[in-house]
Design a protein around this motif. Structure first.
Motif, PDB file in Angstrom:
ATOM      1  N   ALA A 172      32.021  36.157  36.859  1.00 25.33           N
ATOM      2  CA  ALA A 172      31.958  35.608  38.110  1.00 25.33           C
ATOM      3  C   ALA A 172      32.739  36.616  39.020  1.00 25.33           C
ATOM      4  O   ALA A 172      33.704  37.448  38.662  1.00 25.33           O
ATOM      5  CB  ALA A 172      32.840  34.452  37.930  1.00 25.33           C
ATOM      6  N   ALA A 173      32.363  36.603  40.248  1.00 18.44           N
ATOM      7  CA  ALA A 173      32.876  37.607  41.225  1.00 18.44           C
ATOM      8  C   ALA A 173      33.587  36.626  42.454  1.00 18.44           C
ATOM      9  O   ALA A 173      33.257  35.681  42.818  1.00 18.44           O
ATOM     10  CB  ALA A 173      31.581  38.457  42.039  1.00 18.44           C
ATOM     11  N   SER A 174      34.816  37.348  42.553  1.00 18.26           N
ATOM     12  CA  SER A 174      36.048  36.883  43.640  1.00 18.26           C
ATOM     13  C   SER A 174      36.150  37.567  44.556  1.00 18.26           C
ATOM     14  O   SER A 174      36.368  38.911  44.495  1.00 18.26           O
ATOM     15  CB  SER A 174      37.095  36.265  42.795  1.00 18.26           C
ATOM     16  OG  SER A 174      37.951  35.829  43.714  1.00 18.26           O
ATOM     17  N   GLY A 175      36.490  37.132  45.906  1.00 19.54           N
ATOM     18  CA  GLY A 175      36.860  37.981  46.986  1.00 19.54           C
ATOM     19  C   GLY A 175      38.399  38.224  46.764  1.00 19.54           C
ATOM     20  O   GLY A 175      39.078  37.576  46.062  1.00 19.54           O
ATOM     21  N   THR A 176      38.817  39.234  47.532  1.00 18.76           N
ATOM     22  CA  THR A 176      40.091  39.872  47.332  1.00 18.76           C
ATOM     23  C   THR A 176      41.398  38.599  47.705  1.00 18.76           C
ATOM     24  O   THR A 176      42.448  38.765  47.134  1.00 18.76           O
ATOM     25  CB  THR A 176      40.321  40.787  48.063  1.00 18.76           C
ATOM     26  OG1 THR A 176      40.266  40.704  49.445  1.00 18.76           O
ATOM     27  CG2 THR A 176      39.611  42.152  47.736  1.00 18.76           C
ATOM     28  N   SER A 177      40.927  37.489  48.526  1.00 14.52           N
ATOM     29  CA  SER A 177      42.050  36.477  48.773  1.00 14.52           C
ATOM     30  C   SER A 177      42.445  36.121  47.628  1.00 14.52           C
ATOM     31  O   SER A 177      43.550  35.203  47.518  1.00 14.52           O
ATOM     32  CB  SER A 177      41.509  35.729  50.108  1.00 14.52           C
ATOM     33  OG  SER A 177      40.303  35.124  49.368  1.00 14.52           O
ATOM     34  N   GLY A 178      41.643  35.965  46.570  1.00 12.22           N
ATOM     35  CA  GLY A 178      42.146  35.251  45.354  1.00 12.22           C
ATOM     36  C   GLY A 178      43.382  35.556  44.602  1.00 12.22           C
ATOM     37  O   GLY A 178      43.952  35.045  43.825  1.00 12.22           O
ATOM     38  N   GLY A 194      33.163  48.834  49.245  1.00 13.13           N
ATOM     39  CA  GLY A 194      31.870  49.596  48.400  1.00 13.13           C
ATOM     40  C   GLY A 194      32.123  49.621  47.030  1.00 13.13           C
ATOM     41  O   GLY A 194      31.536  50.523  46.355  1.00 13.13           O
ATOM     42  N   SER A 195      32.903  48.993  46.304  1.00  9.00           N
ATOM     43  CA  SER A 195      33.058  48.829  44.848  1.00  9.00           C
ATOM     44  C   SER A 195      33.305  47.476  44.273  1.00  9.00           C
ATOM     45  O   SER A 195      34.270  46.808  44.917  1.00  9.00           O
ATOM     46  CB  SER A 195      34.151  49.740  44.825  1.00  9.00           C
ATOM     47  OG  SER A 195      34.781  49.861  43.265  1.00  9.00           O
ATOM     48  N   MET A 196      33.047  47.340  43.020  1.00 12.56           N
ATOM     49  CA  MET A 196      33.369  46.005  42.254  1.00 12.56           C
ATOM     50  C   MET A 196      33.940  46.598  41.020  1.00 12.56           C
ATOM     51  O   MET A 196      33.644  47.613  40.350  1.00 12.56           O
ATOM     52  CB  MET A 196      31.943  45.282  41.985  1.00 12.56           C
ATOM     53  CG  MET A 196      31.539  44.660  43.203  1.00 12.56           C
ATOM     54  SD  MET A 196      30.304  43.462  42.890  1.00 12.56           S
ATOM     55  CE  MET A 196      31.101  42.236  41.822  1.00 12.56           C
ATOM     56  N   THR A 228      34.215  36.581  32.061  1.00 14.17           N
ATOM     57  CA  THR A 228      34.607  37.850  32.673  1.00 14.17           C
ATOM     58  C   THR A 228      34.788  37.771  34.231  1.00 14.17           C
ATOM     59  O   THR A 228      33.756  37.744  34.881  1.00 14.17           O
ATOM     60  CB  THR A 228      33.523  38.795  32.127  1.00 14.17           C
ATOM     61  OG1 THR A 228      33.689  38.993  30.840  1.00 14.17           O
ATOM     62  CG2 THR A 228      33.861  40.401  32.826  1.00 14.17           C
ATOM     63  N   PRO A 229      35.818  37.726  34.911  1.00 15.45           N
ATOM     64  CA  PRO A 229      35.970  37.868  36.190  1.00 15.45           C
ATOM     65  C   PRO A 229      35.716  39.312  36.750  1.00 15.45           C
ATOM     66  O   PRO A 229      35.975  40.174  36.053  1.00 15.45           O
ATOM     67  CB  PRO A 229      37.496  37.381  36.401  1.00 15.45           C
ATOM     68  CG  PRO A 229      38.033  37.704  35.188  1.00 15.45           C
ATOM     69  CD  PRO A 229      37.181  37.912  34.149  1.00 15.45           C
ATOM     70  N   THR A 230      35.165  39.413  37.983  1.00 16.71           N
ATOM     71  CA  THR A 230      35.230  40.707  38.761  1.00 16.71           C
ATOM     72  C   THR A 230      35.574  40.442  40.123  1.00 16.71           C
ATOM     73  O   THR A 230      35.699  39.466  40.574  1.00 16.71           O
ATOM     74  CB  THR A 230      33.553  41.090  38.787  1.00 16.71           C
ATOM     75  OG1 THR A 230      32.839  40.161  39.512  1.00 16.71           O
ATOM     76  CG2 THR A 230      33.042  41.307  37.466  1.00 16.71           C
ATOM     77  N   LEU A 231      36.133  41.562  40.593  1.00 12.89           N
ATOM     78  CA  LEU A 231      36.440  41.634  41.920  1.00 12.89           C
ATOM     79  C   LEU A 231      35.502  42.327  42.988  1.00 12.89           C
ATOM     80  O   LEU A 231      35.072  43.431  42.677  1.00 12.89           O
ATOM     81  CB  LEU A 231      37.996  42.341  41.957  1.00 12.89           C
ATOM     82  CG  LEU A 231      38.547  42.774  43.475  1.00 12.89           C
ATOM     83  CD1 LEU A 231      39.222  41.173  43.848  1.00 12.89           C
ATOM     84  CD2 LEU A 231      39.872  43.608  43.445  1.00 12.89           C
TER      85      LEU A 231
END
Length: 342
Positions: A172-178, A194-196, A228-231
């Protein structure tokens, strides 16, 4: 008479999202807004988008400030919510948007949070089977984490219909406000644009046991989850790509039918037409989860994808939705179903 609601932790992103929703709630009066180090600061200096409340001053979190409210929404550090709930009394609806009361299993809490387990409150994800009956009339509610909300909504229909084997894989991908509003070097624009990047890899993310709990309850047997979480370089949103091995005899038609039945009457979960896939941008600012599912017949796996706004359906929206149910109000009050695009 209006329902008076206090927001504890109003200086943060999720607290401000709750205030945005409450301002459009026809039955609510926004009461006290409290904070820790930001107490004494006009709200407008922190959240200038909340124009009707901009001149109001954040107060300290104390029993005196919280007295006289019908409901209190809490955003506090781990271990702080129980004291507030005890101080305001049993007749006040307390909705904890932190993790303190989400988990049923004490060992899981102690493993992932490193402190003593202090109890479990009714779980505020109304779309899970049987949840609404538990929430009605409750005076204590624990709101899910943002990732477990997205993942549980994506996968529970497969387990409720006994279509999936008891193991799931989630990326899963989450935005930075998380990650909250506190300054953190790895969340600077120059680090994220420009990066994950993955984080919490190898089953150590604190939301993992919550996913296991939710899916195991629905499945009626233990379910393992590899998470696996991703930013992602975006401020808001979660995209959860989830899969589980299909049981023998499962067909694309049976998977689609199970999801259509699970969400047929849900206001805040939208099963997309076949072939259309969720996008976080389409959920922006709404309390709606967008879901799609298919069967990878070659791999023998059910693939379910969900998109939510992590601050709305993933947190503050669930809080208001659960508050409405607990108080006997129409579930949809104050909650947008329509996103903002582009």
């Amino acid at each position: 008479m209006a329902i008076r609601v206090a927001v504890v932790g109003a200086s943060g992103y999720a607290g401000s999202e709750a205030l945005r929703l409450l301002l459009s709630h026809p039955e609510v009066e926004v009461g006290a807004m409290t904070a820790g180090s930001s107490a004494g600061t006009p709200l407008g200096l922190l959240h200038p988008h909340l124009v009707p409340l901009a001149d109001r001053v954040l107060q300290p979190t104390s029993p005196e400030v919280l007295a006289g409210h019908d409901a209190i929404l809490l955003w506090l550090p781990h271990g702080r919510s129980a004291a507030v709930a005890e101080a305001v009394g049993e007749d006040v609806l307390v909705i904890d948007c932190g993790a303190d009361f989400r988990l049923r299993d004490a060992a899981s809490w102690e493993k992932f949070y490193g402190s003593d387990h202090i109890g479990t409150w009714p779980y505020g994800l109304p779309e899970l089977p049987g949840r609404r009956d538990v929430l009605k009339g409750s005076k204590r509610v624990a709101i899910p984490g943002c990732y477990p909300t997205a993942v549980s909504l994506a996968l529970f229909p497969a387990y409720a219909a006994a279509l999936a084997e008891p193991e799931a894989v989630v990326v899963a991908a989450s935005g930075t406000s998380g990650a909250g509003k506190a300054p953190k070097p790895h969340l600077l624009g120059s680090e994220t644009m420009g990066s994950m990047t993955p984080y919490g890899v190898g089953g150590i993310h604190r939301h993992t046991p919550e996913m296991v709990q939710n899916l195991s309850i629905v499945a009626g047997e233990p379910v393992t989850v590899s998470f696996t979480p991703t930013l992602a370089p975006m401020p808001r949103g979660i995209l959860a790509v989830c899969s589980a091995r299909a049981k023998p005899g499962v067909t694309p038609e049976s998977v689609r039918a199970a999801y259509a039945a699970a969400f047929a009457t849900e206001l805040f979960v939208h099963l997309l037409p076949e072939g259309q896939w969720p996008a976080t941008a389409c959920a922006l600012g709404s309390n709606t989860a967008l879901v799609q599912v298919t069967l990878d017949e070659d791999a023998g796996r059910i693939i379910a994808v969900s998109a939510i706004d992590n601050l709305t359906k993933g947190n503050a929206g669930n809080a208001v939705q659960s508050m409405n149910i607990a108080l006997g109000l129409p579930e949809e009050l104050g909650l947008p179903r329509i996103g903002v695009a582009p």
